[in-house]
Write a protein that holds these residues in place. Sequence first.
Motif, PDB file in Angstrom:
ATOM      1  N   ARG A  75       0.823  -1.220   0.000  1.00 46.72           N
ATOM      2  CA  ARG A  75       0.000   0.000   0.000  1.00 46.72           C
ATOM      3  C   ARG A  75       0.855   1.267   0.000  1.00 46.72           C
ATOM      4  O   ARG A  75       0.416   2.323  -0.469  1.00 46.72           O
ATOM      5  N   LEU A  76       2.081   1.149   0.498  1.00 44.02           N
ATOM      6  CA  LEU A  76       2.995   2.294   0.491  1.00 44.02           C
ATOM      7  C   LEU A  76       3.782   2.390  -0.813  1.00 44.02           C
ATOM      8  O   LEU A  76       4.662   3.248  -0.939  1.00 44.02           O
ATOM      9  N   GLY A  77       3.481   1.486  -1.744  1.00 45.46           N
ATOM     10  CA  GLY A  77       4.103   1.555  -3.056  1.00 45.46           C
ATOM     11  C   GLY A  77       5.374   0.753  -3.213  1.00 45.46           C
ATOM     12  O   GLY A  77       6.089   0.915  -4.208  1.00 45.46           O
ATOM     13  N   ILE A  78       5.686  -0.116  -2.261  1.00 47.02           N
ATOM     14  CA  ILE A  78       6.890  -0.954  -2.365  1.00 47.02           C
ATOM     15  C   ILE A  78       6.555  -2.202  -3.167  1.00 47.02           C
ATOM     16  O   ILE A  78       5.643  -2.951  -2.792  1.00 47.02           O
ATOM     17  N   PRO A  79       7.237  -2.486  -4.277  1.00 45.02           N
ATOM     18  CA  PRO A  79       6.964  -3.703  -5.060  1.00 45.02           C
ATOM     19  C   PRO A  79       7.291  -4.955  -4.251  1.00 45.02           C
ATOM     20  O   PRO A  79       8.315  -5.006  -3.558  1.00 45.02           O
ATOM     21  N   ILE A  80       6.425  -5.965  -4.349  1.00 50.31           N
ATOM     22  CA  ILE A  80       6.575  -7.205  -3.584  1.00 50.31           C
ATOM     23  C   ILE A  80       6.959  -8.343  -4.521  1.00 50.31           C
ATOM     24  O   ILE A  80       6.304  -8.567  -5.547  1.00 50.31           O
ATOM     25  N   TYR A  81       8.005  -9.086  -4.154  1.00 49.37           N
ATOM     26  CA  TYR A  81       8.461 -10.254  -4.911  1.00 49.37           C
ATOM     27  C   TYR A  81       8.306 -11.488  -4.026  1.00 49.37           C
ATOM     28  O   TYR A  81       8.688 -11.471  -2.846  1.00 49.37           O
ATOM     29  N   VAL A  82       7.777 -12.563  -4.594  1.00 48.51           N
ATOM     30  CA  VAL A  82       7.501 -13.773  -3.810  1.00 48.51           C
ATOM     31  C   VAL A  82       7.973 -14.991  -4.604  1.00 48.51           C
ATOM     32  O   VAL A  82       8.120 -14.928  -5.835  1.00 48.51           O
ATOM     33  N   PRO A  83       8.219 -16.124  -3.938  1.00 49.80           N
ATOM     34  CA  PRO A  83       8.598 -17.341  -4.673  1.00 49.80           C
ATOM     35  C   PRO A  83       7.541 -17.701  -5.717  1.00 49.80           C
ATOM     36  O   PRO A  83       6.339 -17.573  -5.479  1.00 49.80           O
ATOM     37  N   GLU A  84       8.000 -18.146  -6.869  1.00 53.62           N
ATOM     38  CA  GLU A  84       7.088 -18.435  -7.974  1.00 53.62           C
ATOM     39  C   GLU A  84       6.003 -19.428  -7.571  1.00 53.62           C
ATOM     40  O   GLU A  84       4.835 -19.263  -7.920  1.00 53.62           O
ATOM     41  N   GLY A  85       6.368 -20.456  -6.815  1.00 52.77           N
ATOM     42  CA  GLY A  85       5.403 -21.478  -6.434  1.00 52.77           C
ATOM     43  C   GLY A  85       4.439 -21.047  -5.356  1.00 52.77           C
ATOM     44  O   GLY A  85       3.533 -21.801  -5.000  1.00 52.77           O
ATOM     45  N   GLU A  86       4.604 -19.831  -4.821  1.00 54.28           N
ATOM     46  CA  GLU A  86       3.750 -19.363  -3.733  1.00 54.28           C
ATOM     47  C   GLU A  86       2.925 -18.140  -4.122  1.00 54.28           C
ATOM     48  O   GLU A  86       2.260 -17.542  -3.269  1.00 54.28           O
ATOM     49  N   GLU A  87       2.962 -17.759  -5.362  1.00 53.48           N
ATOM     50  CA  GLU A  87       2.280 -16.540  -5.793  1.00 53.48           C
ATOM     51  C   GLU A  87       0.798 -16.558  -5.428  1.00 53.48           C
ATOM     52  O   GLU A  87       0.240 -15.552  -4.969  1.00 53.48           O
ATOM     53  N   ALA A  88       0.146 -17.703  -5.605  1.00 55.04           N
ATOM     54  CA  ALA A  88      -1.294 -17.779  -5.333  1.00 55.04           C
ATOM     55  C   ALA A  88      -1.601 -17.538  -3.861  1.00 55.04           C
ATOM     56  O   ALA A  88      -2.631 -16.939  -3.528  1.00 55.04           O
TER      57      ALA A  88
END
Length: 620
Positions: A75-88
């Motif tokens: 919400r503060l505008g920081i892009p979030i990166y997550v493991p590919e297999g956990e995106e859902a």
Amino acid sequence: MMESIEGWHEVCPGILRFEDSCNVYAVSGPQGSLIINAGTGRWLDFLDELPNPPRALACTHYFRDHSAGAARAARLGIPIYVPEGEEAYFADPAQHFRERQTYIIYDNLWNLFSPIEPIPVAGVLRDYETLTVADLDVTVVPLPGVTLTQCGLELRLPTTGEKVIFCGEAIHSPGRLARIAPLQYNYNDLSGAINAYVSAQTLRERQPDALLPSLGPPLLREPDAALAQLQESLAVLCKGRPGESAAIANLAETPLEKVTDHVWMTTQSVSINWFVLSEAGKALVIDYGYSTRGALLPGYPTPQRRRALLHSLGALKKQFGIDRIDVALVSHFHDDHVCGIPVLQRVFGTQCWASEAFADLLAMPEAHCFPCDWPVACRVDRRLPISGTTQWEEYTFHFGPMSGHTRFASLIGFEADGKRFAHTGDQYFFQKGIGDWANNPIMQNHVYRNGALLDGYRQSGDWMLSWQPDIVLTGHQPAFFTDEAFFQRIGDWSVGRSAGLGGNAHHASGGRACGSVLRTRYHARRPLPPPALRRGTDCRGTAFRAGRGGAADGRRRAILTMNKHSHVYPELWILLVVALILLAIAVPYLARGQWITGGLWLLPLVLLIGYVLRGWMRQR
């Protein structure tokens, strides 16, 4: 519980730590800070203490004590990166919890401890990929353990050049993990401990100068010794579990076994993958599935509970100096045979060669609904003829139609080291292992939802008896060295299985002999790869043999003719009845001059005719 110290504190030059529900790290780069893990988000109240503003937040895994603060960060505008297999888990937690069962639970994955608030995902962390964030080059290191899809992040510090790895919960402190319960993926197992053991080995092989765990103190000295102690602890932990203990012991077995000088079997894959080596120092692999270095396919399968990782490449490089795979040649489309191919393509540019009978199942998995279809698309670089040849290096590969275990598969033949080889996928397995073919019955391996065929085994048996291989390679048993008794067994099985399938009224019911499995009422998505029909093949994706003649050839043509119609519009007579009813309603209105009302009744008739013509043209 670690003592809480308010605010950010330096761990080493260029890295700060905030003690939240987990360790939150900030790495200072030339273009801002990279934040590792989100905790509760309390660190967001202390951003003014950072030397550079945050440019991205990366989560090593989805556990809520590591990920909850990501929603506020987004919400503060920081892009979030997550493991590919956990995106859902991050992007749509409501759907995840709708799908998660709460009664009769026998799988114990900790995915109830996932985010409860949707988190916009700016990008995914793909295994082995190097991405640039805040002008920092970050490599994604697969570290399955407390979650099957946990990732580590490796980078070199701009100030000192030291290699550090943010390793999530792969280790807590020398010889210890923070928690053991998440390692129990299934009911009363501890398969995650195998993954934790392998991840510790992965970290040791990467030789970091420091490890920065998400739970536990930073390990700034002798990380290799800490990991070695962890492996010893995990081995002791698994001593009372024969399966897990054996899996850890098997990690030390020889990764490649010789068949002939240029053909080798890997021991590091769930389905057996076979390497063919060229004189020029290149490698072709027949199928490339799940690694056995860890428990990467827990029970109760869904795409989030599977992980495809690289295997066998270290052994190829050590033994032959080969550091990549040139071509992956596919026997059939099942996930345990192909899941690693997209990873090979992304990391090394490996080419994928597959039969035109099932190439679309690999390239467009979302368009089909067959068992065991891997959800990640493979780029098919060469579509191979169902019956024909192709060349790779000094080898000529011969192909034949194969249906039985699964509807779409390909027999593969080649010659190497003075021997004739056949690869038969999962078509033939023997009940007593290998050898003594006269007294070793063939195992029934027909999966009905894969496609019940009238003469699939007869087709593959005819090809085998014609090709007469010296050595047969399969998907799940070691190499078969053939003799006369072997071919007698194959011939008898071909006749027996074809007769058995044909005698079943369900499979031999006229025009529905093949169509019963393929009918659109059974499959909401495209039921059959269109090239298989366009290129003059029958409903099973197997080519006709020109000039065979006789009753068998006539039966094949009859099946094709009947299925061409049932495949495009399964109940043609129903469409005709509907058309007559619409016409009967429209004509009286038109006769009375009520053109608008009559036209409205004619409109669905026109659409219906268009649908039929479109299907007919597609078949043409």
